[in-house]
Write an enzyme that holds these catalytic residues in place. Structure first.
Site, PDB file in Angstrom:
ATOM      1  N   HIS A 143       0.839  -1.200   0.000  1.00 18.79           N
ATOM      2  CA  HIS A 143       0.000   0.000   0.000  1.00 18.79           C
ATOM      3  C   HIS A 143       0.876   1.254   0.000  1.00 18.79           C
ATOM      4  O   HIS A 143       0.679   2.175  -0.796  1.00 18.79           O
ATOM      5  CB  HIS A 143      -0.902  -0.046   1.240  1.00 18.79           C
ATOM      6  CG  HIS A 143      -1.723   1.178   1.496  1.00 18.79           C
ATOM      7  ND1 HIS A 143      -3.098   1.189   1.377  1.00 18.79           N
ATOM      8  CD2 HIS A 143      -1.379   2.432   1.891  1.00 18.79           C
ATOM      9  CE1 HIS A 143      -3.560   2.388   1.674  1.00 18.79           C
ATOM     10  NE2 HIS A 143      -2.530   3.167   2.003  1.00 18.79           N
ATOM     11  N   GLU A 144       1.872   1.287   0.894  1.00 18.44           N
ATOM     12  CA  GLU A 144       2.735   2.469   0.998  1.00 18.44           C
ATOM     13  C   GLU A 144       3.659   2.605  -0.210  1.00 18.44           C
ATOM     14  O   GLU A 144       3.930   3.718  -0.666  1.00 18.44           O
ATOM     15  CB  GLU A 144       3.551   2.412   2.295  1.00 18.44           C
ATOM     16  CG  GLU A 144       2.710   2.407   3.566  1.00 18.44           C
ATOM     17  CD  GLU A 144       1.736   3.586   3.649  1.00 18.44           C
ATOM     18  OE1 GLU A 144       2.079   4.684   3.169  1.00 18.44           O
ATOM     19  OE2 GLU A 144       0.629   3.388   4.180  1.00 18.44           O
ATOM     20  N   HIS A 147       1.710   4.262  -2.820  1.00 16.55           N
ATOM     21  CA  HIS A 147       1.719   5.718  -2.639  1.00 16.55           C
ATOM     22  C   HIS A 147       2.979   6.325  -3.260  1.00 16.55           C
ATOM     23  O   HIS A 147       2.926   7.367  -3.930  1.00 16.55           O
ATOM     24  CB  HIS A 147       1.690   6.054  -1.150  1.00 16.55           C
ATOM     25  CG  HIS A 147       0.326   6.071  -0.540  1.00 16.55           C
ATOM     26  ND1 HIS A 147      -0.763   6.680  -1.129  1.00 16.55           N
ATOM     27  CD2 HIS A 147      -0.123   5.572   0.644  1.00 16.55           C
ATOM     28  CE1 HIS A 147      -1.826   6.554  -0.344  1.00 16.55           C
ATOM     29  NE2 HIS A 147      -1.465   5.868   0.737  1.00 16.55           N
ATOM     30  N   GLU A 194      -6.212   6.758  -1.114  1.00 20.91           N
ATOM     31  CA  GLU A 194      -6.107   5.601  -0.232  1.00 20.91           C
ATOM     32  C   GLU A 194      -6.712   4.357  -0.888  1.00 20.91           C
ATOM     33  O   GLU A 194      -6.213   3.247  -0.723  1.00 20.91           O
ATOM     34  CB  GLU A 194      -6.805   5.891   1.095  1.00 20.91           C
ATOM     35  CG  GLU A 194      -6.039   6.816   2.009  1.00 20.91           C
ATOM     36  CD  GLU A 194      -4.690   6.249   2.398  1.00 20.91           C
ATOM     37  OE1 GLU A 194      -4.632   5.096   2.872  1.00 20.91           O
ATOM     38  OE2 GLU A 194      -3.685   6.956   2.225  1.00 20.91           O
TER      39      GLU A 194
END
Length: 363
Positions: A143-144, A147, A194
């Protein structure tokens, strides 16, 4: 990182199960349409890079880096080695050229973030590390990294700066109003970003149940034996479709100050995407490449975003979204439907002796 180094890193990590890799994947492959259209527009905006480089002198990025370096633990082969393996593996799968620095900071609240203007850094809290198992944590790291690949760290840093600035200028007449208007818009974008990063986490972990469990634990803590993924998703269904127009308004007011969507909503959104044709095409190796990013058209991205919002309104079970859909469709007796909605009768047929109007209410 060169292809040889990527291959070597991949062999060194030797994941416990085979997972697909996506060479040259563009972040457009997994970005939510609303997130993607905003990013494409910003990237093509004349002078955008210059403005942000000038702004970087005002942002506390150096201070943040020094803070984490001095008061957190930097992930490496010698510290939190299992997280370092996950980080390098995530960068290998999404084909990042550089592995971002990653820190573990003492905080009992489970959280993670990716910030930075020049180079992204990833920060995870001890509360998150202690809460999640290996596969759940792998999805969070992915997930990060998602980003980082999308460039979200730049806008997240700006959001942090502006939120702090809003507090400092609160005493200035209208000053706080102007800043908070920008902050509110950035928060709306960030909530969509997100959802994009959740998709990146799934591409890295390639285990939907693990992603679901991680979101469930963030909502309810480390009591997995007391929770059920299917029941958790039923909560999302109840949240999205339940109540009347008053509840719809309260939902909007509740989410406005948040930088993240509600956890059950994220789980439902991710499950829908995992079952979509778009996800399957990526897993089959058919996805946009970074080398094609310069050819991405702003108009096309905005049309995709508009289509996504329109589809969301059309298929939503939320009473307010149903009303909006009815307005767009030219439904009759709209005033009556609004009154019934605010009186708590959404979805119920009117009494038999009441005027028929356009028939039983659907919203």
């Amino acid at each position: 990182m060169s292809e040889d180094r990527h291959e070597q890193a991949g062999r060194e990590r030797a994941p416990g199960r085979a997972r697909s890799r996506f060479p040259g994947i563009s972040s457009r492959a997994y970005e939510h349409p609303a997130d993607r259209s905003a990013l494409v527009a910003l990237r093509r905006l004349s002078g955008f890079d210059t403005v942000f480089k000038a702004l970087s002198g005002l942002l506390p990025e150096r201070s943040l880096r020094l803070l984490f370096l001095s008061d957190s633990v930097r992930v490496s082969d010698r510290q939190f080695a299992h997280l370092n393996d996950m980080l390098r593996d995530a960068c290998y799968i999404l084909d990042l050229d550089r592995v971002p620095a990653m820190y573990v900071t003492q905080d009992p609240k489970p959280n993670a973030m990716c910030i930075g203007l020049d180079e992204p850094i990833i920060v995870v809290t001890t509360g998150l590390v202690e809460l999640l198992d290996e596969e759940e944590m792998r999805a969070v790291v992915g997930h990060e990294v998602g980003h980082a690949l999308s460039g979200h760290s730049v806008y997240r840093t700006v959001l942090l700066f502006l939120t702090s600035l809003a507090l400092k200028v609160a005493w200035v007449p209208l000053g706080n109003v102007a800043v908070m208007a920008i902050v509110t818009a950035l928060r709306e974008w960030f909530r969509k970003s997100e959802l994009s990063a959740d998709r990146a986490g799934l591409l890295v972990g390639q285990d939907l149940r693990a992603s679901m469990r991680g979101l469930m634990k963030i909502a309810g803590g480390n009591h997995l034996h007391e929770m059920n993924v299917d029941a958790f998703l039923e909560q999302a269904e109840e949240y999205e479709s339940g109540g009347d127009l008053r509840d719809s308004v309260l939902k909007i007011l509740n989410v406005l100050p948040r930088s993240h969507p509600f956890t059950t909503v994220r789980a439902a959104e991710l499950k829908r995407w995992a079952e979509s044709r778009d996800f399957q095409r990526i897993m089959d190796g058919h996805y946009p490449r970074r080398e094609e990013d310069k050819e991405a058209r702003v108009g096309e991205s905005f049309r995709q975003s508009a289509a996504s919002y329109a589809d969301g309104v059309r298929t939503s079970k939320d009473p307010l979204m149903k009303l909006v859909s009815d307005i767009a469709g030219g439904a009759g007796d709209l005033g009556g439907r609004v009154r019934r909605g605010f009186n708590g009768f959404a979805g119920q047929a009117p009494p038999k002796d009441a005027p028929s109007g356009d028939g039983p209410a659907e919203g």
